[in-house]
Design a protein around this motif. Sequence first.
Motif, PDB file in Angstrom:
ATOM      1  N   GLY A   1      -1.783   9.605  -0.985  1.00 35.85           N
ATOM      2  CA  GLY A   1      -1.570   8.239  -1.450  1.00 35.85           C
ATOM      3  C   GLY A   1      -2.841   7.548  -1.904  1.00 35.85           C
ATOM      4  N   ALA A   2      -3.044   7.462  -3.195  1.00 41.49           N
ATOM      5  CA  ALA A   2      -4.214   6.736  -3.689  1.00 41.49           C
ATOM      6  C   ALA A   2      -3.939   5.236  -3.693  1.00 41.49           C
ATOM      7  CB  ALA A   2      -4.573   7.202  -5.092  1.00 41.49           C
ATOM      8  N   ASP A   3      -2.650   4.906  -3.856  1.00 45.55           N
ATOM      9  CA  ASP A   3      -2.297   3.497  -4.025  1.00 45.55           C
ATOM     10  C   ASP A   3      -1.969   2.850  -2.691  1.00 45.55           C
ATOM     11  OD1 ASP A   3      -0.206   5.170  -3.570  1.00 45.55           O
ATOM     12  OD2 ASP A   3       1.230   3.997  -4.775  1.00 45.55           O
ATOM     13  N   MET A   4      -2.919   2.880  -1.771  1.00 45.13           N
ATOM     14  CA  MET A   4      -2.640   2.356  -0.461  1.00 45.13           C
ATOM     15  C   MET A   4      -3.544   1.171  -0.180  1.00 45.13           C
ATOM     16  SD  MET A   4      -2.111   4.733   2.839  1.00 45.13           S
ATOM     17  CE  MET A   4      -1.775   6.216   1.918  1.00 45.13           C
ATOM     18  N   ALA A   5      -2.942   0.227   0.506  1.00 40.53           N
ATOM     19  CA  ALA A   5      -3.755  -0.943   0.857  1.00 40.53           C
ATOM     20  C   ALA A   5      -4.822  -0.513   1.869  1.00 40.53           C
ATOM     21  CB  ALA A   5      -2.856  -2.020   1.474  1.00 40.53           C
ATOM     22  N   PRO A   6      -6.002  -1.112   1.757  1.00 38.91           N
ATOM     23  CA  PRO A   6      -7.103  -0.704   2.643  1.00 38.91           C
ATOM     24  C   PRO A   6      -6.763  -0.882   4.121  1.00 38.91           C
ATOM     25  CG  PRO A   6      -7.899  -2.090   0.876  1.00 38.91           C
ATOM     26  CD  PRO A   6      -6.413  -2.118   0.750  1.00 38.91           C
TER      27      PRO A   6
ATOM     28  N   SER B   1      10.553   5.762   3.380  1.00 41.34           N
ATOM     29  CA  SER B   1      10.662   4.460   2.716  1.00 41.34           C
ATOM     30  C   SER B   1      10.116   4.534   1.301  1.00 41.34           C
ATOM     31  CB  SER B   1       9.885   3.396   3.488  1.00 41.34           C
ATOM     32  OG  SER B   1      10.396   3.266   4.779  1.00 41.34           O
ATOM     33  N   ARG B   2       8.988   5.217   1.186  1.00 44.73           N
ATOM     34  CA  ARG B   2       8.337   5.351  -0.113  1.00 44.73           C
ATOM     35  C   ARG B   2       9.266   6.037  -1.112  1.00 44.73           C
ATOM     36  NH1 ARG B   2       2.478   8.103  -0.040  1.00 44.73           N
ATOM     37  NH2 ARG B   2       3.879   9.815   0.482  1.00 44.73           N
ATOM     38  N   ASP B   3      10.197   6.882  -0.609  1.00 48.73           N
ATOM     39  CA  ASP B   3      11.129   7.596  -1.479  1.00 48.73           C
ATOM     40  C   ASP B   3      12.411   6.793  -1.700  1.00 48.73           C
ATOM     41  OD1 ASP B   3      11.500  10.061  -2.940  1.00 48.73           O
ATOM     42  OD2 ASP B   3      13.108  10.542  -1.496  1.00 48.73           O
ATOM     43  N   GLY B   4      12.464   5.594  -1.111  1.00 50.75           N
ATOM     44  CA  GLY B   4      13.616   4.743  -1.362  1.00 50.75           C
ATOM     45  C   GLY B   4      14.660   4.764  -0.283  1.00 50.75           C
TER      46      GLY B   4
END
Lengths: 894, 129
Positions: free
Chosen positions: A693-698, B25-28
């Motif tokens: 996951g690159a798009d993760m909140a810090p 969750s990330r997969d919906g």
Amino acid sequence: MTFNMLILGSLAYVALLFAVAFWAERRAMRGRAGWLRGPVIYTLSLSIYCTAWTFYGAVGSAARNGLEFVAIYSGPTLVLVGWWVLLRKLVRIGRAQRITSIADLISSRYGKSPFLGGLVTLLAVVGITPYIALQLQSITLSFAAFSGRGPEDVNDIALLSAIGLAVFTIVFGTRNLDVNERHSGIVTAIALEALVKLVALLAVGAFVVWGVAGGPAATYAMIEASPIADWQMQPARWLGVTFLSAAAFLCLPRMFQVLVVENSDERHLATASWAFPLYLFAMSLFVVPIAVAGLTYLPAGSNPDLFVLTVPLSRGQDELAMLAFLGGFSSATSMVIVAAIALATMISNHIVVPLWLSLGRGQGATMSGDVRHLIIGARRAAIVGLLALGYVYFRTSGGGAFLASIGLISFCGIAQVVPALLGGIFWRGATRVGAGAGLTLGFAIWAWTLFLPSVGDGTVLGAQIMADGPFGVGWLRPQALFGIDGIDPLLHTLVWSMAFNTAAFLAGSLLSRASPLERVQGAAMVNVFRHAAGPRGASSAPVEAEDLLLMAQRILGAREAQRLFQSAASAQGKLGYLPDVTPDFVEMLERQLAGSVGAATAHAMVGQITGGAILSVEQLMRVADETAQIMEYSARLEAQSDELTRTARQLRDANDKLTRLSIQKDAFLSQISHELRTPMTSIRAFSEILRDGADMAPDQRARFSGVIHDEARRLTRLLDDLLDLGVLEAGQVSLRLDAVTLGDVIDRAVASAGELTRLEIRRDRARERVRIETDPDRLSQVFINLIGNAVKYCDADRPVLTIRVRPSGQGWDVDFSDNGSGVPRAQQDMIFEKFARAGDTDAAGGAGLGLAICREIMARLGGDIAYLPGQSGAAFRVHVPTRLGASSGKAAAE
Amino acid sequence: MTNGKRVLLIEDEPNIIEAVRFILSRDGWHVATHSQGSDAVDAVRAKAPDLVILDVMLPDRSGYDILADLRADDATRALPVMVLTARGQQKDREAALSLGATRFMVKPFANADLLNAVRDMAAGLQTGD
């Protein structure tokens, strides 16, 4: 007839005896003894009872004492005719027990007593030596009478005779050590001599009746005119002499030798029981006519002991005189030869060998070459010694005593054996003590009252003693014991010695206990006929076969025994299970049984039933040995089977334990796997999330990193605990003991438990001031765990942990109790098990090994830890010993 | 690509719950959780999820017992259930499948595998309709 002719004739006769003995010996060795071992030879060999004393002396006795000589013959006749059952018993015992002499019989009966054997041997030697001297004297006297010289001139003859007899006896008597001690050559030579004696006496008698007196009627008239016609019978002396002669016939060593030892077949006794009295009758037939002729026709003062010789000589019948001389010579030599053999056997077996053994030389050697040489050497030496002794006795006694009186003295001495002998074979209660006491006492009285006084007047016992007793004690006077005077010396001795002998024998037997060996021997001898009905195989009654079958079934088992008997029966062409009891079958059965019970036992058992065998003591002892061996063997088997059972149980236990351990191990591994995988699952899942996951909140990233970090630490703790527990459980932990104050250890634990944000700890420090010796690090580890548990599990709103110390036994109880809801009852038993985690794991965060580790530590420290039920919250009690090992029974938990 | 399907996770480890919730969750997926074993069957009935992810080592009741109860009930007999356990031995797999587990997955798992398995189960559910 010249002196030289006489010597020549004697030597020729001796040469003939040698030849006959050689011939018989060789036939016997080739196994062709035949009639040489028959009843005739046996009966003739008994004639050594008639020595020179009877040959010459009977006539002398008749001339002096009338018909008293008949008593000498009546004793043996009474025994043979009236009591031949006794003789048969003696012969049976002798054969069964391999008896070698009268001394051996007495010794064997009384438990192989060396003392009794030696005593009887001594008695015989002392009693018989004068008798041998008597024979030498008769040879000498007859030589002198024949040659017309004085007795002093022919003393060399006695010496020569002694030497010659020694040589003959050694050659034929000690050639080998026969198991049976039988001597074919000698017995045959003696039988020949018996014939010579009889023929000579009958010839002289016939000459007297028909040649001198002129027919039977004239002879009768001559007797009527002689002093013998006036003879008055003395009943007491007659009885005494009859008794003595009967006793002598049984007990004299030479008689025992020919009667029992040389006997090859019990049935010969039946012949002897009528034939030998007939022989004695023939021997005594012409005694009175010869005596009367001597008294009538010979000059007054002639020695009546030599009438047999001098009557023919005076009539110029040189050839007849020569025959008479040879008859006397035969009588003398045959007695000396057999007596010497019998005595030599006794001396070697009962004096030399026991001495040699007691000197410790014979250890381990039984009948080896060593002992054989010893025995043969001893016998040869004994023969030479006996003849030398006889010669010396003959020379020193000076021939003063009458021949007949020496004979009766000898008889009286040997009669001392009678109580022990008869008691031994008819009374099981007779004991060694009784026999020893009787023999010793009788022997002593005989020696004191009869034998010593006879050895020449004043030579051994001075006239002073004879008259006044020893040291002036009158009632000990040799010929007047207890002051009873004026009795015939022979009767005096006979009555006293036999009375004391018998009394001591009875009293000693009744007052003493027989040894086991004595009892066995006593039973074997007294009941010798009970064991044996007849020779083996003679009777084949079906009852006997059935008995054998019954016995065999007990040993071999019913099926095996029946199979054996059936096959034996069918081999004999018979139907059914009962074969004929043939010697072959008995032998086969013995062999079969021997495989199970041992050879000696098998022989004994079969012998009991077939009656063919009588057990010797050695066999009985072997039976006992075998039984002991079998018992030992079965005991060993039993022990082995016990051990096997034990081993099997141990194996089963071990297997159960291993199975249990294996199940535990599986459960443990499964638990470990679960405990390891749980933190790993979080770590892997979150690390993959972070990676992908690159798009993760810090802040989310930081939070996930934190989870990974916590779980990694949890893994580490788990591994540490596992290792710690492993070390503790293996007992490899090394304690660092130190003397500390309990309060200090609690301080350290509280401090390292971390910030107790919510938990309040209550303590009573005054009570904690106690000194203990322990491993402070390990103890504080336990305390930290308990405090940590309170932190984790105490669910009170305001959690409070109370730590209280109180003395208990030889140590201290440290209680940790909180105010939470405690451990549910169902879980209290298992909280000390590995991976047992109370309640929700969320709060715990531990691996569930803490209390298991605590329990291990406290066990190593000699104390223990337990959950205290019934408190308001969770409560644990830690028992700490004052010193390691001081607490009783609580150390080494599990 | 939200499909709006609901999954119920029965699991007692908070960190694992959080991880699974994040992944799905990330997969919906709509992820509900339940961490007790004793009332897990009631929770399933109440929440009526499209599929269930079931842990075995729960504090007060074994996941196998829960699965057996679910399969015994007509309402939940066909419900896809994935057994997710730290006990990964063959006998555990066999026990789970014989009790009627739709899928069997061992911890620790690859996130992608978990996701694929859940998608497959959901797809099977659609085909089955």
